[in-house]
Design a protein around this motif. Structure first.
Motif, PDB file in Angstrom:
ATOM      1  N   GLN A 116       0.847  -1.243   0.023  1.00  0.00           N
ATOM      2  CA  GLN A 116       0.049  -0.063  -0.041  1.00  0.00           C
ATOM      3  C   GLN A 116       0.982   1.394  -0.164  1.00  0.00           C
ATOM      4  O   GLN A 116       1.809   1.161   0.653  1.00  0.00           O
ATOM      5  N   HIS A 117       0.367   2.099  -0.709  1.00  0.00           N
ATOM      6  CA  HIS A 117       1.053   3.327  -0.730  1.00  0.00           C
ATOM      7  C   HIS A 117       0.888   4.340   0.234  1.00  0.00           C
ATOM      8  O   HIS A 117      -0.526   4.678   0.363  1.00  0.00           O
ATOM      9  N   THR A 118       1.385   4.720   1.281  1.00  0.00           N
ATOM     10  CA  THR A 118       1.055   5.175   2.597  1.00  0.00           C
ATOM     11  C   THR A 118       1.662   6.368   2.786  1.00  0.00           C
ATOM     12  O   THR A 118       3.161   6.474   2.721  1.00  0.00           O
ATOM     13  N   PHE A 119       0.937   7.400   3.314  1.00  0.00           N
ATOM     14  CA  PHE A 119       1.647   8.699   3.455  1.00  0.00           C
ATOM     15  C   PHE A 119       0.920   9.265   4.856  1.00  0.00           C
ATOM     16  O   PHE A 119      -0.155   9.278   4.954  1.00  0.00           O
ATOM     17  N   TYR A 120       1.941  10.042   5.582  1.00  0.00           N
ATOM     18  CA  TYR A 120       1.699  10.578   6.931  1.00  0.00           C
ATOM     19  C   TYR A 120       1.796  12.134   6.497  1.00  0.00           C
ATOM     20  O   TYR A 120       2.806  12.462   6.079  1.00  0.00           O
ATOM     21  N   LEU A 121       0.957  12.703   7.318  1.00  0.00           N
ATOM     22  CA  LEU A 121       0.880  14.296   7.199  1.00  0.00           C
ATOM     23  C   LEU A 121       2.087  14.829   8.448  1.00  0.00           C
ATOM     24  O   LEU A 121       1.896  14.411   9.298  1.00  0.00           O
ATOM     25  N   VAL A 122       3.007  15.593   7.685  1.00  0.00           N
ATOM     26  CA  VAL A 122       3.943  15.920   8.572  1.00  0.00           C
ATOM     27  C   VAL A 122       4.112  17.585   8.893  1.00  0.00           C
ATOM     28  O   VAL A 122       4.407  18.037   9.939  1.00  0.00           O
ATOM     29  N   ASP A 123       3.240  18.488   8.061  1.00  0.00           N
ATOM     30  CA  ASP A 123       3.181  19.708   8.184  1.00  0.00           C
ATOM     31  C   ASP A 123       1.560  20.271   7.756  1.00  0.00           C
ATOM     32  O   ASP A 123       1.698  20.348   6.485  1.00  0.00           O
ATOM     33  N   GLU A 124       0.841  20.328   8.569  1.00  0.00           N
ATOM     34  CA  GLU A 124      -0.440  21.027   8.115  1.00  0.00           C
ATOM     35  C   GLU A 124      -0.473  22.025   7.605  1.00  0.00           C
ATOM     36  O   GLU A 124      -1.252  22.438   6.432  1.00  0.00           O
ATOM     37  N   LYS A 125       0.189  23.143   8.037  1.00  0.00           N
ATOM     38  CA  LYS A 125       0.203  24.400   7.309  1.00  0.00           C
ATOM     39  C   LYS A 125       0.655  24.590   5.952  1.00  0.00           C
ATOM     40  O   LYS A 125       0.200  25.194   5.095  1.00  0.00           O
ATOM     41  N   THR A 126       1.695  23.292   5.584  1.00  0.00           N
ATOM     42  CA  THR A 126       2.156  23.590   4.359  1.00  0.00           C
ATOM     43  C   THR A 126       1.673  22.539   3.368  1.00  0.00           C
ATOM     44  O   THR A 126       1.991  22.442   2.211  1.00  0.00           O
ATOM     45  N   GLY A 127       0.993  21.599   4.118  1.00  0.00           N
ATOM     46  CA  GLY A 127       0.298  20.470   3.399  1.00  0.00           C
ATOM     47  C   GLY A 127       1.389  19.304   2.944  1.00  0.00           C
ATOM     48  O   GLY A 127       1.202  18.951   1.677  1.00  0.00           O
ATOM     49  N   GLU A 128       2.387  19.113   3.627  1.00  0.00           N
ATOM     50  CA  GLU A 128       3.254  18.182   3.222  1.00  0.00           C
ATOM     51  C   GLU A 128       2.946  16.799   4.116  1.00  0.00           C
ATOM     52  O   GLU A 128       2.724  16.768   5.230  1.00  0.00           O
ATOM     53  N   TYR A 129       3.261  15.825   3.125  1.00  0.00           N
ATOM     54  CA  TYR A 129       3.375  14.341   3.431  1.00  0.00           C
ATOM     55  C   TYR A 129       4.661  13.860   3.175  1.00  0.00           C
ATOM     56  O   TYR A 129       5.152  13.874   2.557  1.00  0.00           O
ATOM     57  N   ARG A 130       4.800  12.779   4.120  1.00  0.00           N
ATOM     58  CA  ARG A 130       5.820  11.907   3.989  1.00  0.00           C
ATOM     59  C   ARG A 130       5.563  10.408   3.746  1.00  0.00           C
ATOM     60  O   ARG A 130       4.678   9.679   4.239  1.00  0.00           O
ATOM     61  N   CYS A 131       6.311   9.745   2.687  1.00  0.00           N
ATOM     62  CA  CYS A 131       5.984   8.379   2.339  1.00  0.00           C
ATOM     63  C   CYS A 131       6.332   7.560   3.562  1.00  0.00           C
ATOM     64  O   CYS A 131       7.595   7.807   4.255  1.00  0.00           O
ATOM     65  N   LYS A 132       5.600   6.406   3.847  1.00  0.00           N
ATOM     66  CA  LYS A 132       5.863   5.632   4.956  1.00  0.00           C
ATOM     67  C   LYS A 132       7.275   4.875   4.898  1.00  0.00           C
ATOM     68  O   LYS A 132       7.983   4.502   5.872  1.00  0.00           O
ATOM     69  N   TYR A 133       7.599   4.486   3.750  1.00  0.00           N
ATOM     70  CA  TYR A 133       8.901   3.690   3.405  1.00  0.00           C
ATOM     71  C   TYR A 133      10.125   4.401   3.250  1.00  0.00           C
ATOM     72  O   TYR A 133      11.043   3.953   3.548  1.00  0.00           O
ATOM     73  N   CYS A 134       9.970   5.328   2.170  1.00  0.00           N
ATOM     74  CA  CYS A 134      11.478   6.267   1.775  1.00  0.00           C
ATOM     75  C   CYS A 134      11.429   7.561   2.590  1.00  0.00           C
ATOM     76  O   CYS A 134      12.441   7.940   2.185  1.00  0.00           O
TER      77      CYS A 134
END
Length: 146
Positions: A116-134
């Motif tokens: 599964q391609h999974t992303f986590y929110l890291v910065d709500e103000k800038t709308g940045e998400y980080r890949c769970k794996y890389c």
């Protein structure tokens, strides 16, 4: 003046960033709908300047996570007998799965097809998400939806 009638029963997706309504319309597959749907673009708005609106004469089950990911400023009005019976204000979800793909060629998701391609929110103000794996970082504004 353009007139779009109210809907009797269904939902209204409101406060969509101007120009983004077509992306949501296509994502929801509304071009194949067998019920009344209206996509109204570049409507004047006191709050946003301009906005898009989607009116759907049907009670759909919507994935609020995905819609919040596409545009966190969206509001969803549930309509019954031409009256708003509920309103949902969306926001960026903390986690998104299988909505977008990681484009990093070194990411395990580019090799293994069943992950599964999974992303986590890291910065709500800038709308940045980080890949769970890389750990590759993506901004919501730069991401292409599957």
């Amino acid at each position: 003046m353009l007139t779009i009638n109210s809907i009797k029963n269904g939902i209204v997706i409101d406060h969509i960033k101007s120009g983004q309504g077509i992306k949501i319309f296509n994502y929801l597959g509304l071009d194949k709908a067998d019920y009344s749907v209206a996509l109204i673009m570049n409507v004047e708005s006191n709050k946003l300047g301009r906005k898009d609106i989607i009116k759907i004469e049907n009670n759909l089950e919507l994935d609020f996570t995905v819609l919040g990911f596409l545009d966190p400023n969206i509001t969803i009005d549930k309509i019954q007998n031409e009256t708003i019976i509920g309103k949902v204000k969306l926001r960026l979800p903390d986690k998104v799965e299988n909505v977008v793909n990681c484009n990093n060629p070194r990411c395990i998701t580019s090799i293994e097809r069943n992950i599964q391609h999974t992303f986590y929110l890291v910065d709500e103000k800038t709308g940045e998400y980080r890949c769970k794996y890389c750990d590759e970082i993506y901004k919501v504004s730069d991401i292409q939806i599957k």
